[in-house]
Design a protein around this motif. Structure first.
Motif, mmCIF file in Angstrom:
data_model
loop_
_atom_site.group_PDB
_atom_site.id
_atom_site.type_symbol
_atom_site.label_atom_id
_atom_site.label_comp_id
_atom_site.label_asym_id
_atom_site.label_seq_id
_atom_site.Cartn_x
_atom_site.Cartn_y
_atom_site.Cartn_z
ATOM 1 N N ARG A 132 0.813 -1.228 0.000
ATOM 2 C CA ARG A 132 0.000 0.000 0.000
ATOM 3 C C ARG A 132 0.839 1.268 0.000
ATOM 4 N N ASP A 133 2.147 1.141 -0.142
ATOM 5 C CA ASP A 133 3.008 2.330 -0.128
ATOM 6 C C ASP A 133 3.352 2.729 -1.565
ATOM 7 N N PHE A 134 2.835 3.848 -1.981
ATOM 8 C CA PHE A 134 3.115 4.295 -3.337
ATOM 9 C C PHE A 134 4.088 5.463 -3.389
ATOM 10 N N ALA A 135 4.577 5.864 -2.231
ATOM 11 C CA ALA A 135 5.569 6.942 -2.219
ATOM 12 C C ALA A 135 6.940 6.330 -2.519
ATOM 13 N N THR A 136 7.083 5.858 -3.750
ATOM 14 C CA THR A 136 8.303 5.119 -4.088
ATOM 15 C C THR A 136 9.179 5.882 -5.069
ATOM 16 N N GLY A 137 8.886 7.146 -5.287
ATOM 17 C CA GLY A 137 9.621 7.929 -6.284
ATOM 18 C C GLY A 137 11.125 7.888 -6.073
ATOM 19 N N GLU A 138 11.560 8.188 -4.836
ATOM 20 C CA GLU A 138 13.004 8.250 -4.582
ATOM 21 C C GLU A 138 13.640 6.868 -4.692
ATOM 22 N N LEU A 143 17.110 3.151 -7.680
ATOM 23 C CA LEU A 143 17.162 1.825 -8.284
ATOM 24 C C LEU A 143 17.529 1.934 -9.771
ATOM 25 N N ALA A 144 16.965 2.913 -10.428
ATOM 26 C CA ALA A 144 17.254 3.096 -11.857
ATOM 27 C C ALA A 144 18.740 3.357 -12.072
ATOM 28 N N LYS A 145 19.337 4.151 -11.167
ATOM 29 C CA LYS A 145 20.771 4.442 -11.300
ATOM 30 C C LYS A 145 21.588 3.163 -11.130
ATOM 31 N N ILE A 146 21.214 2.359 -10.124
ATOM 32 C CA ILE A 146 21.955 1.119 -9.861
ATOM 33 C C ILE A 146 21.801 0.158 -11.040
ATOM 34 N N ARG A 147 20.595 0.083 -11.517
ATOM 35 C CA ARG A 147 20.275 -0.816 -12.622
ATOM 36 C C ARG A 147 21.077 -0.421 -13.862
ATOM 37 N N LYS A 148 21.214 0.862 -14.043
ATOM 38 C CA LYS A 148 21.942 1.361 -15.209
ATOM 39 C C LYS A 148 23.426 0.988 -15.089
ATOM 40 N N ALA A 149 23.933 1.062 -13.844
ATOM 41 C CA ALA A 149 25.355 0.800 -13.625
ATOM 42 C C ALA A 149 25.675 -0.680 -13.820
ATOM 43 N N SER A 150 24.768 -1.572 -13.451
ATOM 44 C CA SER A 150 25.064 -2.999 -13.589
ATOM 45 C C SER A 150 23.799 -3.758 -13.921
ATOM 46 N N LEU A 190 -3.420 -3.226 -6.814
ATOM 47 C CA LEU A 190 -2.269 -2.502 -6.260
ATOM 48 C C LEU A 190 -0.962 -3.067 -6.813
ATOM 49 N N ALA A 191 -0.898 -4.406 -6.925
ATOM 50 C CA ALA A 191 0.319 -5.034 -7.443
ATOM 51 C C ALA A 191 0.555 -4.588 -8.886
ATOM 52 N N ALA A 192 -0.520 -4.523 -9.667
ATOM 53 C CA ALA A 192 -0.385 -4.104 -11.066
ATOM 54 C C ALA A 192 0.149 -2.681 -11.138
ATOM 55 N N LEU A 193 -0.330 -1.842 -10.211
ATOM 56 C CA LEU A 193 0.113 -0.448 -10.193
ATOM 57 C C LEU A 193 1.604 -0.352 -9.860
ATOM 58 N N HIS A 194 2.046 -1.196 -8.921
ATOM 59 C CA HIS A 194 3.466 -1.210 -8.581
ATOM 60 C C HIS A 194 4.293 -1.689 -9.768
ATOM 61 N N LYS A 195 3.804 -2.732 -10.453
ATOM 62 C CA LYS A 195 4.537 -3.260 -11.609
ATOM 63 C C LYS A 195 4.687 -2.174 -12.657
ATOM 64 N N GLN A 196 3.625 -1.399 -12.806
ATOM 65 C CA GLN A 196 3.650 -0.304 -13.777
ATOM 66 C C GLN A 196 4.686 0.744 -13.357
ATOM 67 N N ASP A 197 4.676 1.099 -12.060
ATOM 68 C CA ASP A 197 5.630 2.098 -11.552
ATOM 69 C C ASP A 197 7.070 1.625 -11.725
ATOM 70 N N GLN B 345 5.113 9.830 -4.991
ATOM 71 C CA GLN B 345 5.079 8.772 -6.002
ATOM 72 C C GLN B 345 6.128 9.024 -7.087
ATOM 73 N N TYR B 346 6.465 10.283 -7.278
ATOM 74 C CA TYR B 346 7.418 10.591 -8.348
ATOM 75 C C TYR B 346 8.660 11.277 -7.810
ATOM 76 N N GLY B 347 9.089 10.949 -6.586
ATOM 77 C CA GLY B 347 10.326 11.513 -6.065
ATOM 78 C C GLY B 347 10.108 12.814 -5.333
ATOM 79 N N ALA B 348 11.213 13.384 -4.846
ATOM 80 C CA ALA B 348 11.120 14.525 -3.947
ATOM 81 C C ALA B 348 10.738 15.814 -4.656
ATOM 82 N N ASN B 349 11.045 15.920 -5.923
ATOM 83 C CA ASN B 349 10.846 17.204 -6.597
ATOM 84 C C ASN B 349 9.668 17.174 -7.565
ATOM 85 N N ASP B 350 8.766 16.248 -7.341
ATOM 86 C CA ASP B 350 7.684 16.159 -8.313
ATOM 87 C C ASP B 350 6.678 17.302 -8.145
#
Lengths: 396, 522
Positions: A132-138, A143-150, A190-197, B345-350
């Motif tokens: 139920r936690d969608f505040a996953t922006g940061e 994660l994207a940076k790490i994924r990009k690196a390796s 909710l799971a589908a929404l997370h997969k999308q995010d 949902q979209y980070g700190a600066n959204d």
């Protein structure tokens, strides 16, 4: 124990000779170096736990290791500035290592340092997110940076705390999220929404709810089996085997109500197996006694009587337990390529296991006020050795 | 009027005449019987005691005295900067030497201290200002003067008996009367000394030593009390002046103050009418903004407050932007509740964070919704810090009070259980202990960023802690919120008025020019 005589400044010719000699007559120093080397060779899985605080990281570690939350909490030690690691069961002979990124909750977290430190070490990333936690922006940015690196490192997205989607109701049984997408609508939505995010940031998703007994759920380790099979499938072959062997040893000892010592014995066995697998005759001759000695000391330390370990080692030397017994056989086998390493590894593993088990028996006897019966201990050692060897064989 | 005065005078004379006669007769009798000397001492003692008590009671020259006499305590809406300036005013009023009885009617003395105080206050608002008035507009200064006069008049009316009839001449005559009293008494001493030198000498010595000093002390106390009241009153309006709150003009200022002190209660507007986003509440309504991370339970909180399905609660983060709802609760000031989009949902600066900060900056009370089960609160803490920084940059406004709402408490350990009511403050059930611990953790994380935390459950059919807990906590913060609203209104109206005025003046000027050019009315 380091070289006793190491003069400051440039060592002269004589000093170097002396150093060599010291290392030769002082096998402890030699072993320490080898042990370090062995640890690097051992295919012990390293999991990079990635998630906010209270997103279920500790419960996953608990589910994989059986260690208590307190043990896990105390076991963590600082690693980089923004992360820490938990080698399980001990730092000396770890079977599983967990890396935890603490910096994730802090403003402006830059994963560069952690990527540099963990990139080679970590085999698998477990990203934990509460359903139920969608505040996953940061989290996703890092994660994207790490994924990009390796890119090649697999990422498992673990959606946790499923019950928050259906408050005050028991989990649907049987576990519906195995492969077919069925289950309560709310969870799936909710799971589908997370997969999308998290699109493009993970390789596999697993839905779990590992709760403490006091939460009142009939199944406190909901989805643990799915988590385990996902991890096994995602790990490289050798690491998968380590994990499985660890589980086998752990289970065998747990069946005898020895939960406390199980991980430690299993850890040293894994290390011993690595030593035994080195296809050069004689290498393990030096290393194995060291590993087994260290295991006994670790076990006697755990039981609160360090000197009991020393006495036990004297006891076994008299009985001819441990590596010495089948030493000759093993060295011959090692000359046969492939087969040699496997049998050597199996023997090293089994003898370490049996010795550990024998110490536990010895310890319990002494603790109960009895004088340990050498014949009985020897019988037990032999029986455990045979069993451990046969278990090893099954895995091959 | 004169006839009335004559009648009152006549009644007074006839009423007091017997008493005066008795006084004279009694004095004569005392003199005849020779008891006068003995009777004089208790009388003198009684006078002395009266003076002494008057001295004691008027001695304290603390602001409290002045505060109780017309200058209210520090107004609740004042900003930190105003409070600092006020502390400076207080220390000035304590340290300035009290004027003598002669100085009390000396206008120069008032002007000199007023000037010094004005400079002092101005420096809190403009540290580099050389004189106290050059940055102010003429209407503002006039408004300030008007308000001080208004309040001082009220003060004098209330505490100086008969002051409504006193003219400046009367004041001077009263001083003369005091002098005459002194002279008359000296003549009395002279006569007594001729008749009975020893006794009179004793009495004169006693009077000079006891009564006269005490009398002068009382006089001095009263003067200094009045002067302190004057300085504090002046300081208060200098603060209002420098903070720019008098720009709206005297009348509007007094109107808003009245509204602030007695807010309109419960007009019969339909409850819960949703207005288009962005529309600010009308005057007299307080704006409550609900902020928090995405899926924290903000919309279900709105539903729980209104008691019916309003916000279209869905488990998907639906709310696209802020939505306003009007709440009318009997006994509570009408509120406008603004439900903002959750952030994170979209980070700190959204964009959601920016939008929520904007709404928070325009609100009078903030409800910070935090899920009880989540321990990762950095985004919320950062959010509040940004709002605080925004207000720090605008020191003439005040940061709205913050009430923390600990949501989803039903998910706390044991998660399977929901058996309200929970006595989370005292109880020993596992859930109660969990709630208590969650509250402590939240308080530790947020520190002074949030004033109070209320645990709630807003799930439909399981609502707990909203009406008794949250609404009560909000009500407790309403006076402060009203102060925030007042400052905002004063500030906004001043801005609007200024623009409007310049435009009007320009039009008038243009008209004059046209008149001059064409020689007739356009």
């Amino acid at each position: 124990v380091s070289d006793p005589i190491v003069p400051a400044g440039n060592p002269g010719f004589l000093d170097r000779i002396k150093g060599r000699w010291n290392r030769f007559v002082n096998p402890e120093a030699n072993q320490a170096g080898s042990l370090d080397h062995l640890r690097k060779l051992t295919p012990a899985p390293v999991f990079w736990m990635f998630g906010k605080t209270q997103s279920g990281k500790t419960s996953i570690i608990h589910s994989l290791t059986g260690a208590d939350a307190a043990v896990i909490g105390n076991g963590f030690r600082p690693c980089t500035r923004s992360s820490r690691k938990f080698p399980f069961p001990t730092e000396e002979a770890p079977v599983l290592t967990f890396l935890d990124t603490r910096g994730l909750g802090e403003p402006g977290y830059d994963p560069a340092e952690d990527v540099a430190a963990f990139d080679k070490a970590a085999h698998l990333m477990i990203v934990t997110v509460r359903l139920r936690d969608f505040a996953t922006g940061e989290l996703r940015e890092a994660l994207a940076k790490i994924r990009k690196a390796s890119r090649p490192r697999p990422v498992l997205l673990a959606l946790t705390c499923l019950h928050e989607a259906y408050p005050q109701e028991q989990h649907p049984q049987p576990y519906p999220y195995e492969d077919v997408e069925t289950g309560p609508d709310e969870v799936l939505k909710l799971a589908a929404l997370h997969k999308q995010d998290f699109d493009g940031l993970f390789d596999r998703v697993v839905l779990i709810d590992l709760t403490k007994p006091e939460e009142g759920y009939e199944v406190p380790d909901y989805g643990a089996a799915a988590l385990r099979s996902a991890l096994l499938e995602m790990l490289p072959q050798a690491y998968r085997e380590t994990l499985l062997r660890f589980e086998t040893a752990n289970d065998a000892l747990k069946a005898q109500h020895l939960e406390r010592v199980a991980p430690i014995i299993a850890g040293y066995c894994t290390l011993a197996a690595t030593a035994g697998a080195i296809p050069i005759p004689g290498v393990d001759l030096l290393v194995l006694p060291g590993i087994q000695t260290k295991m006994i000391h670790a076990l006697s330390g755990l039981s609160g009587n360090p000197e009991r370990g020393t006495r036990f080692l004297e006891f076994t030397a008299a009985l001819g337990l441990g590596v010495v017994a089948r030493h000759a056989v093993r060295q011959v086998v090692k000359f046969v390529p492939y087969l040699g390493s496997a049998v050597g590894a199996g023997l090293a593993y089994a003898s370490t296991y049996a010795l550990g088990r024998a110490f536990v028996e010895y310890d319990q006897e002494v603790h109960a006020g009895h004088a340990p019966d050498p014949a009985a201990i020897k019988r037990m050692y032999d029986a455990e050795l045979r069993q451990a060897e046969s278990r090893w064989g099954k895995r091959e | 009027m004169n006839r009335l005065r004559l009648r009152i005078l006549l009644i007074g004379i006839f009423f007091l005449a017997p008493v005066a006669f008795l006084m004279g007769a009694g004095a004569y009798h005392l003199w005849i019987t020779g008891w006068g000397f003995a009777a004089w001492w208790p009388m003198a003692g009684s006078f002395l005691l009266a003076y002494y008590l008057a001295y004691r009671f008027t001695k304290r020259r603390e602001p409290k005295l002045a505060a109780g006499t017309g200058t209210p305590d520090v107004p609740s809406y004042w900003t930190d900067r105003d409070r600092e300036a006020w502390a400076s005013v207080q220390s000035f009023s304590e340290h300035v030497p009290a004027p003598t009885t002669d100085e009390i009617s000396d206008m120069n003395r008032y002007a000199r201290d007023a000037q010094a105080l004005a400079i002092r206050v101005t420096h809190h608002y403009r540290p580099h200002a050389k004189d106290p008035f050059s940055h102010l507009t003429l209407p503002e200064i006039l408004a300030c003067g008007e308000l001080i006069a208004h309040d001082l008049a009220r003060l004098v009316n209330k505490y100086v008996p008969g002051s409504h009839a006193i003219t400046v001449n009367n004041f001077k005559q009263m001083r003369q009367a005091a002098d005459w009293y002194e002279r008359g008494r000296n003549a009395y001493w002279l006569v007594s000394a001729l008749i009975d030198p020893v006794r009179a000498g004793l009495q004169i010595a006693a009077t000079k030593a006891g009564l006269q000093t005490t009398f002068r002390q009382v006089q001095k106390n009263v003067v200094s009390w009045f002067y302190t009241a004057y300085l504090l009153e002046l300081g208060r309006y200098l603060i209002e002046l420098n903070s720019g709150r008098l720009k709206v003009g005297t009348r509007r200022y007094l109107e808003l103050m009245e509204l602030h002190e007695a807010p309109p209660a419960d007009p019969d507007a339909p409850a819960g009418a949703a207005s288009p986003p962005g529309a600010r509440a009308d005057a007299g309504r307080l704006v409550v903004a609900i902020v928090g991370p995405v899926k924290a339970g903000k919309s279900s909180l709105v539903n729980a407050i209104f008691g019916d399905e309003l916000a279209g609660v869905d488990s998907l983060p639906l709310t696209p932007a802020a939505t306003r709802y009007d709440l009318n609760t009997p006994g509570l000031q009408p509120l406008s509740i603004i439900d903002t989009a959750g952030f994170g949902q979209y980070g700190a600066n959204d964009a959601d964070v920016e939008a929520a900060i904007e709404v928070a900056a325009e609100s009078d009370l903030l409800l910070v919704v935090v899920p009880a089960r989540s321990a990762a609160r950095q985004p919320e803490v950062e959010f509040l810090d940004r709002v605080t920084a925004g207000f720090a940059a605008r020191p003439n406004l005040r940061m709205p009070p913050r009430v923390g709402v600990l949501s989803h408490i039903d998910a706390l350990t044991p998660a399977m259980e929901w058996a309200p009511p929970y006595d989370w403050a005292e109880g020993n059930r596992t859930k109660e202990v969990s709630i208590r611990e969650a509250l402590i953790a939240a308080k530790e994380t947020f520190g002074p960023r949030v004033d109070a935390f209320v645990p709630v459950c807003t799930a439909p059919g399981r609502a707990f802690g909203v009406e008794d807990g949250l609404l009560a906590a909000m009500a407790a913060k309403l006076p402060e919120a009203r102060g925030v609203a007042l400052l905002r209104t004063l500030h906004r109206e001043a801005q609007v008025d200024r623009t409007k005025l310049v435009v009007e003046q320009a039009i008038n000027a243009g008209r004059e020019v046209l008149k001059a050019v064409f020689g007739k009315k356009p």
